[in-house]
Design a protein around this motif. Structure first.
Motif, PDB file in Angstrom:
ATOM      1  N   ALA A 224      12.747   9.365   1.656  1.00  9.12           N
ATOM      2  CA  ALA A 224      12.662   8.849   3.028  1.00  9.12           C
ATOM      3  C   ALA A 224      12.254   7.376   3.098  1.00  9.12           C
ATOM      4  N   LYS A 225      11.274   6.986   2.256  1.00  6.22           N
ATOM      5  CA  LYS A 225      10.725   5.632   2.413  1.00  6.22           C
ATOM      6  C   LYS A 225      11.436   4.597   1.551  1.00  6.22           C
ATOM      7  N   THR A 226      12.738   4.732   1.400  1.00  2.00           N
ATOM      8  CA  THR A 226      13.500   3.764   0.606  1.00  2.00           C
ATOM      9  C   THR A 226      14.636   3.218   1.467  1.00  2.00           C
ATOM     10  N   ARG A 227      15.297   2.185   0.945  1.00  2.00           N
ATOM     11  CA  ARG A 227      16.436   1.627   1.688  1.00  2.00           C
ATOM     12  C   ARG A 227      17.531   2.678   1.837  1.00  2.00           C
ATOM     13  N   PHE A 228      17.753   3.472   0.780  1.00  4.32           N
ATOM     14  CA  PHE A 228      18.753   4.540   0.889  1.00  4.32           C
ATOM     15  C   PHE A 228      18.326   5.566   1.949  1.00  4.32           C
ATOM     16  N   GLY A 229      17.035   5.835   2.030  1.00  2.00           N
ATOM     17  CA  GLY A 229      16.536   6.787   3.028  1.00  2.00           C
ATOM     18  C   GLY A 229      16.820   6.272   4.435  1.00  2.00           C
ATOM     19  N   GLU A 230      16.630   4.967   4.616  1.00  2.00           N
ATOM     20  CA  GLU A 230      16.879   4.357   5.923  1.00  2.00           C
ATOM     21  C   GLU A 230      18.368   4.440   6.265  1.00  2.00           C
ATOM     22  N   LEU A 231      19.212   4.123   5.271  1.00  2.00           N
ATOM     23  CA  LEU A 231      20.659   4.205   5.510  1.00  2.00           C
ATOM     24  C   LEU A 231      21.064   5.636   5.847  1.00  2.00           C
ATOM     25  N   ASP A 232      20.457   6.589   5.154  1.00  2.00           N
ATOM     26  CA  ASP A 232      20.799   7.995   5.368  1.00  2.00           C
ATOM     27  C   ASP A 232      20.452   8.422   6.797  1.00  2.00           C
ATOM     28  N   ARG A 233      19.300   7.957   7.273  1.00  2.00           N
ATOM     29  CA  ARG A 233      18.902   8.306   8.649  1.00  2.00           C
ATOM     30  C   ARG A 233      19.905   7.774   9.661  1.00  2.00           C
ATOM     31  N   LYS A 234      20.528   6.626   9.322  1.00  3.05           N
ATOM     32  CA  LYS A 234      21.508   6.039  10.248  1.00  3.05           C
ATOM     33  C   LYS A 234      22.911   6.570   9.992  1.00  3.05           C
TER      34      LYS A 234
END
Ligand code: SF4
Length: 410
Positions: A224-234
């Protein structure tokens, strides 16, 4: 310097009086040249020349001295992880290793396995030899892939040729070598750029044929707390589908077994006798002393077991050591049922599974609660679990469901 709070050293959690407690040491090195977008480890970007190599080694040795009362038993393994410990000056890493070996109560009769995690961008022939010269006997190289676009997508600093050169350099230094690979990576939403199972097999075969003794083949975990996690949320992170991932996993496994590797843990393959002793220690619930910024440790005493974590930020860690403050940043007491759940979760990752009854005895808790008996029967009838006496294991074609299977047994 102030000592951490101490507990009596006898590991009474095991009832066999002749038993000598095995212990591993984990040393965390918290810096990388660049942060990868999928990584949620405690790592901080820093150029090599801006790292205080000697100061960090001094701090880790001071912490080791302060934790002497927790460092009891027969030393089996030392693991330098990170971060990118191959950035650390070998002489400084060697000083830390020497201190760990000198202060051990006893050393494994099989020799102490000493591993350093390496990034291809900080490992070449001379450096690999320097690590070997200070006593390192296993290098783990983060290859991750042999396709340029995939490596770029993963934010890696190396290209395929540099990855292969680093593996060759590690092998030429004469130590045991592991290569890390990531399988089932999608660099875009178009399925044509999703890694094909045959491509994962080809990469694993190329690395195997270089002569490594161990391969770790991981699937991407979106944290969750990674750049990939952020992209995944979007909804902007491409991921391969479950079917392709399952095929990739099984075909990679088959290909490596055909080349003489034993698939001994969900993500790990070893030539005979070449399992990672350090990681097996985690999976079977062995104690380990964690040293360095953000390091975790688990220690068993006659008062029970506890887990601790050091300050997660290098500046804070160094300032605390400088001030003689060695109380861990976090500390949690682990009761028997909690320990057994961890043992189940980790033990089921191994090919041979877990000796549940023995683990329960060691954790001083009950092996067979009514719920666990019922869940075991249900999982066995669906083919996802095998019981042999007091032991449980997951058949390989159900390994991808290990987390859910373990949770059902809690
Ligand atoms: S090099 Fe390794 S530890 Fe460092 S950011 Fe990348 S994945 Fe994380």
């Amino acid at each position: 310097m102030q000592n951490p709070s101490t507990d009596a050293p006898v590991p009474a959690i095991c009832s066999r009086s002749e038993w000598v407690k095995p212990i591993g040491v984990y040393v965390h090195f918290p810096w990388c040249l660049r942060k990868c977008p999928y990584c949620d480890f405690a790592t901080f970007e820093r150029p090599r020349e801006a790292i205080d190599h000697r100061g960090y080694a001094n701090a880790v040795i001071a912490e080791l001295d302060a934790r002497r009362d927790w460092y009891k038993g027969r030393l089996e393994t030392v693991f330098f992880g990170g971060g990118t410990p191959s950035l650390w000056e070998p002489a400084e890493l060697g000083r830390v290793l020497e201190a760990i070996l000198e202060r051990a109560e006893g050393l494994s009769p099989d020799g102490v396995e000493v591993t350093v995690e390496c990034n291809p961008s900080s490992l070449d022939g001379p450096r690999a030899k320097e690590f070997a010269a200070v006593g390192v006997n296993r290098l783990s190289v983060g290859v991750q892939g042999l396709d340029q676009s995939r490596l770029e997508f993963l934010g890696r600093l190396h290209n395929p040729d540099e990855a292969l050169a680093a593996v060759r350099a590690a092998i030429a230094s004469g130590v045991r070598v592991n290569a890390d690979l990531m399988i089932g990576i999608a660099t875009g939403f178009d399925e044509r750029v999703h890694q094909a199972p045959a491509e994962a097999v080809r990469e694993a075969a190329v690395v195997a044929e270089l002569g490594v003794s161990h391969i770790s083949a991981y699937q991407l975990t979106v944290e969750a707390k990674t750049r990939f996690g952020e992209l995944d949320r979007k909804g902007k992170l491409p991921l391969v589908g479950d079917d392709r991932m399952a095929t990739t996993f099984l075909e990679t496994s088959r290909a490596l077994e055909e080349r003489g590797f034993e698939h001994y843990e969900i993500s790990n393959f070893a030539r005979p006798g070449e399992r990672s002793r350090h990681n097996v220690g985690y999976w079977v619930g062995q104690d380990y002393l964690g040293l360095g910024c953000a390091a975790y440790g688990t220690i068993t005493t006659e008062n029970g077991a506890f887990r601790y974590r050091n300050a997660p930020n290098p500046e804070r860690y160094l300032a605390r050591v400088e001030a003689g403050q060695f109380e861990p940043h976090e500390r949690e007491q682990l009761d028997g049922p909690t320990l057994l759940k961890e043992r189940i979760m980790l033990g089921l990752r191994l090919r041979e599974g877990i000796d549940l009854e023995r683990a329960a005895e060691e954790c001083r808790t009950e092996a067979w609660t009514d719920e666990r008996r019922r869940a075991t029967r249900e999982l066995m009838s669906s083919g996802r679990l095998v019981q042999e006496g007091g032991s449980l294991r997951i058949p390989r074609d159900a390994w991808l469901f290990t987390d859910g299977i373990a949770a059902a047994l809690f």
